[in-house]
Design a protein around this motif. Structure first.
Motif, short mmCIF file in Angstrom:
data_model
loop_
_atom_site.label_atom_id
_atom_site.label_comp_id
_atom_site.label_asym_id
_atom_site.label_seq_id
_atom_site.Cartn_x
_atom_site.Cartn_y
_atom_site.Cartn_z
N TYR A 151 10.02 -1.46 -2.40
CA TYR A 151 9.15 -2.18 -3.48
C TYR A 151 8.99 -1.33 -4.70
CZ TYR A 151 4.54 -2.84 -5.57
OH TYR A 151 3.84 -2.98 -6.71
N VAL A 155 10.38 -2.43 -8.32
CA VAL A 155 9.42 -2.29 -9.59
C VAL A 155 9.96 -1.49 -10.78
CG1 VAL A 155 7.34 -1.77 -10.34
CG2 VAL A 155 7.50 -3.27 -8.29
N THR A 156 10.67 -0.55 -10.21
CA THR A 156 11.24 0.57 -11.36
C THR A 156 12.33 0.04 -12.16
OG1 THR A 156 10.31 2.48 -10.09
CG2 THR A 156 11.95 2.95 -11.73
N VAL A 160 8.84 -3.18 -14.52
CA VAL A 160 7.51 -3.57 -14.44
C VAL A 160 6.63 -2.61 -14.62
CG1 VAL A 160 5.92 -5.13 -13.18
CG2 VAL A 160 8.48 -5.65 -13.29
N GLY A 161 6.57 -1.59 -13.61
CA GLY A 161 5.53 -0.62 -13.53
C GLY A 161 4.25 -0.83 -13.40
N TYR A 162 3.85 -1.45 -12.05
CA TYR A 162 2.72 -1.87 -11.68
C TYR A 162 1.74 -0.62 -11.68
CZ TYR A 162 4.42 -6.22 -10.38
OH TYR A 162 4.77 -7.67 -10.63
N GLY A 163 2.09 0.53 -11.28
CA GLY A 163 1.46 1.78 -11.30
C GLY A 163 0.70 2.17 -9.82
N ASP A 164 0.90 1.25 -8.89
CA ASP A 164 0.31 1.31 -7.62
C ASP A 164 1.12 2.55 -6.86
OD1 ASP A 164 2.30 -0.02 -7.44
OD2 ASP A 164 1.63 -1.54 -5.99
#
Length: 223
Positions: A151, A155-156, A160-164
């Motif tokens: 996941y 994301v990377t 997007v980079g959600y930061g979770d």
């Protein structure tokens, strides 16, 4: 894929099954591109890396746990090599196609997915080899490590980079740099390649239409 992220036997079985089917499909469908004298050797190496990596995923299913960090690192490295080789073979195949069609576009999408999977298994190997490379976030206890970092990989590469999930040391940061650069180059080069092939194929079609049109006009007067 959501079921594979859950801990327990069903998730492990489905994860191993999905990866093995993907490995089998890659071995059976992708041709070898290159010098003929090395083609068989490269094909055998590609096949055995995939077979060993796929069979290794069934060991924790049969025994209920991963046996040692070194085995887990070796398994993730084998899968990373296989998926990376698959992505490279897809790019090499796409570079040789004369025209862009639905199958070519599907191949380009498959290469992007393989890049995300490669990042996930390589991040898992990094986390096992150097514990603490990634801060896995609050949901880590409910997911398998491979699913969590896969996941993170997608994301990377999507930017997007959600930061979770975050890199937690220099090793993790350098991994993110390499993955980000690789994904950006893949998208940029592939878009340029496919766009060039599409323009070239359209020009060929226009020339063929012009030639056919001239033949229809000059045909009756040509003895």
């Amino acid at each position: 894929m959501p079921i594979t992220a859950t801990r327990g036997l069903p998730g492990q079985v489905l994860l191993a099954l999905v990866f093995n089917l993907l490995i089998l499909q890659s071995i059976l469908t992708l041709p070898v591109i290159g010098v003929v004298s090395y083609a068989r050797l490269r094909q055998e190496g590609f096949r055995w890396i995939g077979v060993v990596g796929g069979l290794g995923l069934w060991l924790p299913v049969l025994t209920g746990t991963w046996h040692g960090g070194l085995f887990r690192v070796a398994e993730m490295v084998l899968l990373s090599l296989f998926f990376l080789a698959t992505s490279m073979r897809l790019v090499g195949l796409l570079a040789r196609v004369p025209r862009v069609n639905g199958q070519v576009m599907a191949g380009a999408a498959a290469g992007y997915l393989h890049l995300g999977l490669t990042g996930g298994v390589l991040a898992t190997a990094t986390q096992v080899l150097v514990p603490g490379s990634f801060n896995l976030g609050a949901s880590a206890s409910h997911q398998l490590l491979l699913d969590r970092l896969t996941y993170f990989s997608f994301v990377t590469i999507a930017g997007v980079g959600y930061g979770d999930v975050l890199p937690a040391n220099a090793v993790g940061e350098r991994f993110v740099i390499l993955l980000s650069v690789a994904s950006t180059l893949y998208v940029a080069l592939l878009v340029g390649l496919l766009l060039g092939r599409f323009i070239a194929s359209e020009e060929v079609v226009m020339l063929e239409d012009d030639v056919l049109g001239l033949d229809r006009v000059d045909g009756p007067r040509n003895p």
